[in-house]
Design a protein around this motif. Sequence first.
Motif, mmCIF file in Angstrom:
data_model
loop_
_atom_site.group_PDB
_atom_site.id
_atom_site.type_symbol
_atom_site.label_atom_id
_atom_site.label_comp_id
_atom_site.label_asym_id
_atom_site.label_seq_id
_atom_site.Cartn_x
_atom_site.Cartn_y
_atom_site.Cartn_z
ATOM 1 N N UNK A 415 0.836 -1.204 0.000
ATOM 2 C CA UNK A 415 0.000 0.000 0.000
ATOM 3 C C UNK A 415 0.870 1.253 0.000
ATOM 4 N N UNK A 416 1.988 1.177 0.696
ATOM 5 C CA UNK A 416 2.928 2.303 0.741
ATOM 6 C C UNK A 416 3.428 2.640 -0.671
ATOM 7 N N UNK A 417 3.832 1.613 -1.414
ATOM 8 C CA UNK A 417 4.333 1.824 -2.788
ATOM 9 C C UNK A 417 3.223 2.390 -3.671
ATOM 10 N N UNK A 418 2.023 1.872 -3.458
ATOM 11 C CA UNK A 418 0.873 2.323 -4.246
ATOM 12 C C UNK A 418 0.583 3.805 -3.982
ATOM 13 N N UNK A 419 0.722 4.223 -2.712
ATOM 14 C CA UNK A 419 0.462 5.625 -2.357
ATOM 15 C C UNK A 419 1.429 6.578 -3.016
ATOM 16 N N UNK A 425 0.530 10.738 -9.240
ATOM 17 C CA UNK A 425 -0.326 10.798 -10.425
ATOM 18 C C UNK A 425 -1.289 11.982 -10.310
ATOM 19 N N UNK A 426 -1.853 12.197 -9.111
ATOM 20 C CA UNK A 426 -2.772 13.329 -8.905
ATOM 21 C C UNK A 426 -2.028 14.648 -9.113
ATOM 22 N N UNK A 427 -0.842 14.746 -8.518
ATOM 23 C CA UNK A 427 -0.060 15.994 -8.628
ATOM 24 C C UNK A 427 0.340 16.302 -10.067
ATOM 25 N N UNK A 428 0.638 15.244 -10.836
ATOM 26 C CA UNK A 428 1.129 15.445 -12.212
ATOM 27 C C UNK A 428 0.033 15.516 -13.265
ATOM 28 N N UNK A 429 -1.209 15.476 -12.819
ATOM 29 C CA UNK A 429 -2.313 15.461 -13.788
ATOM 30 C C UNK A 429 -2.258 16.698 -14.692
ATOM 31 N N UNK A 430 -2.479 16.471 -15.990
ATOM 32 C CA UNK A 430 -2.390 17.566 -16.965
ATOM 33 C C UNK A 430 -3.624 18.444 -16.986
ATOM 34 N N UNK A 434 -8.488 14.973 -15.604
ATOM 35 C CA UNK A 434 -7.554 13.891 -15.275
ATOM 36 C C UNK A 434 -7.283 13.868 -13.768
ATOM 37 N N UNK A 435 -7.110 15.051 -13.204
ATOM 38 C CA UNK A 435 -6.856 15.164 -11.765
ATOM 39 C C UNK A 435 -8.016 14.546 -10.975
ATOM 40 N N UNK A 436 -9.221 14.854 -11.424
ATOM 41 C CA UNK A 436 -10.412 14.342 -10.766
ATOM 42 C C UNK A 436 -10.474 12.813 -10.844
ATOM 43 N N UNK A 437 -10.166 12.292 -12.023
ATOM 44 C CA UNK A 437 -10.209 10.832 -12.226
ATOM 45 C C UNK A 437 -9.203 10.127 -11.306
ATOM 46 N N UNK A 438 -8.006 10.705 -11.208
ATOM 47 C CA UNK A 438 -6.951 10.082 -10.397
ATOM 48 C C UNK A 438 -7.243 10.224 -8.903
ATOM 49 N N UNK A 439 -7.787 11.379 -8.556
ATOM 50 C CA UNK A 439 -8.139 11.620 -7.160
ATOM 51 C C UNK A 439 -9.219 10.632 -6.727
ATOM 52 N N UNK A 440 -10.166 10.426 -7.636
ATOM 53 C CA UNK A 440 -11.253 9.508 -7.317
ATOM 54 C C UNK A 440 -10.734 8.084 -7.164
ATOM 55 N N UNK A 441 -9.734 7.746 -7.948
ATOM 56 C CA UNK A 441 -9.125 6.420 -7.830
ATOM 57 C C UNK A 441 -8.599 6.218 -6.403
ATOM 58 N N UNK A 442 -8.010 7.277 -5.839
ATOM 59 C CA UNK A 442 -7.502 7.209 -4.460
ATOM 60 C C UNK A 442 -8.652 7.084 -3.458
ATOM 61 N N UNK A 443 -9.695 7.903 -3.659
ATOM 62 C CA UNK A 443 -10.829 7.870 -2.728
ATOM 63 C C UNK A 443 -11.513 6.499 -2.780
#
Length: 592
Positions: A415-419, A425-430, A434-443
């Motif tokens: 889980x640590x590596x995944x985080x 990925x969220x920080x680098x979203x273009x 994209x940011x929303x999609x990646x953020x949602x993946x985390x949530x």
Amino acid sequence: MSTNTYSLTWDLDVFFKGGSESSEFAQYIEEISSLLENLEHQVTQFTAPKSSNEVKELHNIIVNIQAVGKKLSQASGFVSCLQAQNMADQKANLLRGTLTALFAKFSTTLTMFHDQLTKVNDTVWTEILESDDFKEISFVLNERRQNAKELLSVEQESLITALSVDGYHGWGQMYDTVVGKMQIEHDGKSLSVGQASNLFSAKDRNVRQEIFGKWEETWSSEADYFAKILNHLAGFRLNVYGQRGWDNVLREPLSINRMSQETLDAMWGAIIDNKAPFVEYLQRKAKLLGVEKLSWYDLDAPVADTDSSVSYSEGAEFILDQFKHFGDELTDFTKMAFEDSWIEAEDRSGKRPGGFCTGFPESSQSRIFMTFSGTASNVSTLAHELGHAFHSYAMRDVHTLNRYYAMNVAETASTFAEMIVADAAVKNAGTNEERLALLEDKVQRSVAFYMNIHARFLFETRFYEERKNGIVSKNRINELMEEAQKEAYCGALEEYHPHFWASKLHFYITGVPFYNFPYTFGYLFSLGIYAKALEEGKSYEQKYIALLKDTASMTVEELAQKHLGVDLTKRDFWESAVKLSLKDVEEFLSLT
């Protein structure tokens, strides 16, 4: 842009050439068999030392236990890979049967050995553990001696183990056989259950709804088998527990995970009290998808319209780039795993669903299994499994008996590596989409650990309580499942998944009882570690590796106290860890 092209299929020939027909592997199995014979003979002749000077034979046995354990793990890893890469490989299934019998024999031999340890006088035992030969493995030896005191006689335990091969484990293998044959028709194609499950993240709600209908129908059509299997697995376990005088079904899983009931209660308590923001997230997601309330098949639906698909090699390069910020050892290790073809990621039919990492301790290697279809979630899964592999790698110089870490801490490194990767990925979203999609993946992952896993935990504990009174019907099992889901998701969904108990492999794994709460433990524990890593930067890597090395030679409470300075039996640690994941929810809500 990706500069390297990495293989999508793994290299198993480096271990044994020829797959399930390998003559090398057949020979290897024979070698294990004969080593086991010798160990069994040695243990039968062994008597408990009367003084700390009589330990030569004890030392020899431990050396041989290490050798057999390593070889069995190596063989088991190989067979797991064969079965996963091709569910129709009948020979691999036969090999699994052979190994199950060898493991049972090994287990019986260990039972006899551990029983002898209980006969050592306490004063002599303390002296033995303090001597140079045994100091390093004193925790594990003590744990094994203590556990042996709580078992039945050697004859009874050996009989249980022998009967479990064709009984208990046989039922578990029956589940794999039934699932291996299942097909779901969609769009004129026959899909394996693994391929069908990927469609739950389809953009089109009609596709998700249709697949879910067929999914429920397919599992329902085999539910008689699955209910029978589940009842017999639980019945076997409960009978064994009853014979040993254990009345709490969590006694064994807590012992295996080296954690206390207080820690488990503190963890769930902190989660239950902090679910409100996640319910709000589910309600917001429903709005975004244009429905009154989400259904089970909407949980993985994308809320943002991104077509950003990544190739496997691009995903690999992204992981490597992010690991670089954390530490060199993790990065170099990961590069080696990609370059030496440790990973099976090809998207093809006939593969088992899901992902895993398995170890080859004799070769100091691991193998990772998953199906990569180009999503951001696939990249996270890949990072997760690489975390598991790094955990084993970090422990390569540790005494073999100190490497058997439990599942709750096993999920920490992954889980640590995944985080690291998901955060980046969220920080680098273009784009915002994209940011929303990646953020949602985390949530979504937090929702999985706090709600989905919680539902599994509630279901399994309640199912076991009812099973104590006799066979539980498939309709009742459906009810228990749906009740658990409603409670765990705080009633936030419109439609639930009553046959989840049939479709989730974790309920049928015979090697590990209660394959649920350790995931949530690992997630929250790694959140605490991740917070430290962010604080300290690259210098934290060595401390992190030191923590990983200790994961199998102390209780989790001792591990947390030593490396993080926290008390896991109190709610403070868990509260603060849950609050770290709430930041993602807050950001999601403000973005939408």
